[in-house]
Write a protein that holds these residues in place. Structure first.
Motif, PDB file in Angstrom:
ATOM      1  N   UNK A   4     -11.589   8.091   5.850  1.00 25.18           N
ATOM      2  CA  UNK A   4     -10.851   6.916   6.310  1.00 25.18           C
ATOM      3  C   UNK A   4     -10.603   5.915   5.204  1.00 25.18           C
ATOM      4  N   UNK A   5     -11.585   5.700   4.335  1.00 22.88           N
ATOM      5  CA  UNK A   5     -11.390   4.780   3.223  1.00 22.88           C
ATOM      6  C   UNK A   5     -10.292   5.240   2.288  1.00 22.88           C
ATOM      7  N   UNK A   6     -10.249   6.547   2.001  1.00 23.78           N
ATOM      8  CA  UNK A   6      -9.186   7.087   1.158  1.00 23.78           C
ATOM      9  C   UNK A   6      -7.827   6.926   1.847  1.00 23.78           C
ATOM     10  N   UNK A   7      -7.796   7.109   3.154  1.00 28.67           N
ATOM     11  CA  UNK A   7      -6.544   6.933   3.892  1.00 28.67           C
ATOM     12  C   UNK A   7      -6.031   5.505   3.815  1.00 28.67           C
ATOM     13  N   UNK A   8      -6.935   4.536   3.865  1.00 27.49           N
ATOM     14  CA  UNK A   8      -6.527   3.131   3.765  1.00 27.49           C
ATOM     15  C   UNK A   8      -5.942   2.822   2.395  1.00 27.49           C
ATOM     16  N   UNK A   9      -6.523   3.371   1.345  1.00 28.15           N
ATOM     17  CA  UNK A   9      -5.966   3.192   0.004  1.00 28.15           C
ATOM     18  C   UNK A   9      -4.546   3.764  -0.067  1.00 28.15           C
ATOM     19  N   UNK A  10      -4.329   4.901   0.567  1.00 22.07           N
ATOM     20  CA  UNK A  10      -2.995   5.500   0.576  1.00 22.07           C
ATOM     21  C   UNK A  10      -1.998   4.624   1.333  1.00 22.07           C
ATOM     22  N   UNK A  11      -2.449   3.999   2.424  1.00 21.14           N
ATOM     23  CA  UNK A  11      -1.568   3.112   3.194  1.00 21.14           C
ATOM     24  C   UNK A  11      -1.141   1.915   2.355  1.00 21.14           C
ATOM     25  N   UNK A  12      -2.082   1.300   1.643  1.00 21.43           N
ATOM     26  CA  UNK A  12      -1.745   0.140   0.810  1.00 21.43           C
ATOM     27  C   UNK A  12      -0.699   0.499  -0.228  1.00 21.43           C
ATOM     28  N   UNK A  13      -0.827   1.685  -0.828  1.00 17.44           N
ATOM     29  CA  UNK A  13       0.158   2.115  -1.825  1.00 17.44           C
ATOM     30  C   UNK A  13       1.509   2.389  -1.178  1.00 17.44           C
ATOM     31  N   UNK A  14       1.509   3.011   0.000  1.00 13.92           N
ATOM     32  CA  UNK A  14       2.764   3.376   0.663  1.00 13.92           C
ATOM     33  C   UNK A  14       3.556   2.154   1.103  1.00 13.92           C
ATOM     34  N   UNK A  15       2.870   1.075   1.507  1.00 10.49           N
ATOM     35  CA  UNK A  15       3.574  -0.103   2.040  1.00 10.49           C
ATOM     36  C   UNK A  15       4.384  -0.830   0.960  1.00 10.49           C
ATOM     37  N   UNK A  16       4.013  -0.661  -0.298  1.00 11.02           N
ATOM     38  CA  UNK A  16       4.830  -1.232  -1.370  1.00 11.02           C
ATOM     39  C   UNK A  16       6.239  -0.646  -1.345  1.00 11.02           C
ATOM     40  N   UNK A  17       6.352   0.636  -1.005  1.00  9.11           N
ATOM     41  CA  UNK A  17       7.643   1.302  -0.974  1.00  9.11           C
ATOM     42  C   UNK A  17       8.346   1.153   0.370  1.00  9.11           C
ATOM     43  N   UNK A  18       7.568   1.222   1.464  1.00 13.20           N
ATOM     44  CA  UNK A  18       8.177   1.220   2.793  1.00 13.20           C
ATOM     45  C   UNK A  18       8.655  -0.161   3.221  1.00 13.20           C
ATOM     46  N   UNK A  19       7.967  -1.224   2.779  1.00  9.28           N
ATOM     47  CA  UNK A  19       8.317  -2.585   3.199  1.00  9.28           C
ATOM     48  C   UNK A  19       8.418  -3.495   1.978  1.00  9.28           C
TER      49      UNK A  19
END
Length: 411
Positions: free
Chosen positions: A378-393
């Motif tokens: 889950x912690x690794x997944x949260x890091x991936x979300x933070x990186x993805x939101x730079x591109x998505x929003x």
């Protein structure tokens, strides 16, 4: 703005609301410590711990949109008082069941459904009420100060709950009933300018107005969905009884401290934000805080030291507080008052999914991978979300100021 209006304590309604949330939050945290420990004692099942979260989330999905419509029409303080009064009654039921020896897995699961139904109204009412009690210019400070109080309650509540649980679950639930009752009385005293909108039929369009608003305003959508995915993946709250008992080898007192640790970090950070709110590069600060939260969850999953676990949970709470204040301020300032109940209801669905559904996800993955594997992944997944939101929003990521400052006057 006058110095008086710049002071949070000059707004009586906000002060009463603050104290109502303080005692209500402390009682809710005490109750969750008791329910979690009681359920694990009864069943010893990670699945059941996750099921408690899932059953709290299901009513939010069903009731949130009608609740938002109601909150935009009725006095929000009265709705909050009714919610706290209902929680007092539920606590009294658990008090009687635990004292009488008829508390069971089925009762705790049924109570979880009732708690979710109350939360469907309570959360959006609280979120929509705050901007009505203070001027917009000091809303970030008000939200940070409010969060400071809530985090103090989240610290004291679980710790007190763990200590009182030594005398039995009934003692915890009796204390919760008294605190919820006090919170209801305080909420009833909250006053603000409330002008009910003209009577209009409830239609599909009015119920879905909050959904449409969030979808059209991408910074709001990005902020709300960020919380959903980050906490859905990175939350470890539901598994704390397992970590306390089986990995860190501490009792109910240790569970209370573990549940309180994120709030310690959040309290420190909320005090800092009350004095020095984030003014520039808020998008980057927001996503950076989510990344720190995910990293802290990753370290917690690998830790076998009680004190290291407490420390990284404190860091996760501080990072989450930065995210919460920025997201809540952005959503409230971007939403017109007549829409705040419905938009807050949509937000509560996302928050409920991240918290309660996240607890179910944690329990389910822990049943497959064990608690360590669940939290680390889950912690690794949260890091991936933070990186993805730079591109998505990008509009959210590049957000500079939350509250626009007036142009400097020529000298």
């Amino acid at each position: 703005m006058s110095p008086a209006s710049d002071s949070l304590f000059a707004h009586r309604g906000f002060v009463l609301f603050w104290f109502a949330r303080l005692v209500g939050t402390a009682a809710a945290q005490m109750a969750m410590v008791a329910v979690g420990w009681q359920m694990y004692e009864l069943t010893g099942s990670a699945w059941d711990l996750g099921l408690v979260g899932l059953l709290q989330f299901a009513p939010v999905m069903l009731l949130a949109l009608p609740a938002g419509h109601l909150i935009d029409r009725w006095h929000r303080g009265r709705i909050l008082a009714a919610c706290l009064g209902t929680l007092a009654a539920i606590s009294a039921l658990l008090w009687a069941a635990s004292g009488g020896g008829w508390a069971s897995r089925e009762l705790l699961l049924g109570v979880s459904i009732a708690l979710g139904a109350v939360r469907a109204f309570q959360m959006p009412a609280q979120q929509a009420l705050t901007p009505s009690l203070v001027p917009a210019a000091i809303l970030p400070r008000a939200l940070a100060f409010s969060s400071a109080g809530m985090q103090a309650a989240i610290i004291a509540g679980p710790a007190l709950g763990g200590v009182v649980y030594v005398a039995g679950a009934a003692a915890v639930y009796a204390t919760c009933a008294a605190l919820f009752g006090a919170g209801a009385a305080l909420a009833l005293a909250v006053r603000y300018e409330h002008a009910p909108p003209p009577a209009a039929p409830v239609t599909r369009e009015t119920l879905l107005a909050g959904v449409h608003f969030v979808w059209r305003h991408k910074p709001v959508l990005g902020a709300i969905s960020l919380d959903l995915f980050a906490v859905l993946l990175g939350g470890a709250t539901a598994l704390l009884p397992m970590f306390a008992k089986d990995i860190l080898h501490v009792g109910p007192w240790g569970l209370g401290l573990l549940r309180s640790a994120p709030a310690v970090g959040a309290l420190v950070m909320s005090v800092v934000l009350t004095r020095w709110p984030v003014r520039r590069r808020t998008g980057h600060v927001l996503l950076g805080a989510v990344a720190v939260f995910g990293l802290a969850q990753f370290v917690f999953g690998l830790s076998t030291s009680f004190w290291l676990s407490l420390a990284v949970l404190g860091i996760s709470g501080a990072a989450d507080m930065v995210s919460v204040v920025i997201r809540q301020t952005l959503v409230q300032l971007e939403t017109p008052d007549e829409m705040r109940g419905r938009v807050s209801a949509v937000n509560s669905i996302f928050i409920g999914a991240s918290n309660q559904l996240g607890e179910f996800e944690s329990g389910a993955t822990a049943a497959l991978l064990g608690p360590v594997g669940s939290v680390v992944l889950g912690g690794l997944g949260t890091l991936a979300v933070a990186a993805a939101w730079f591109k998505l929003f990008p509009a959210l990521a590049e957000r500079d100021e939350l509250v626009a400052t007036p142009a400097a006057r020529p000298r």
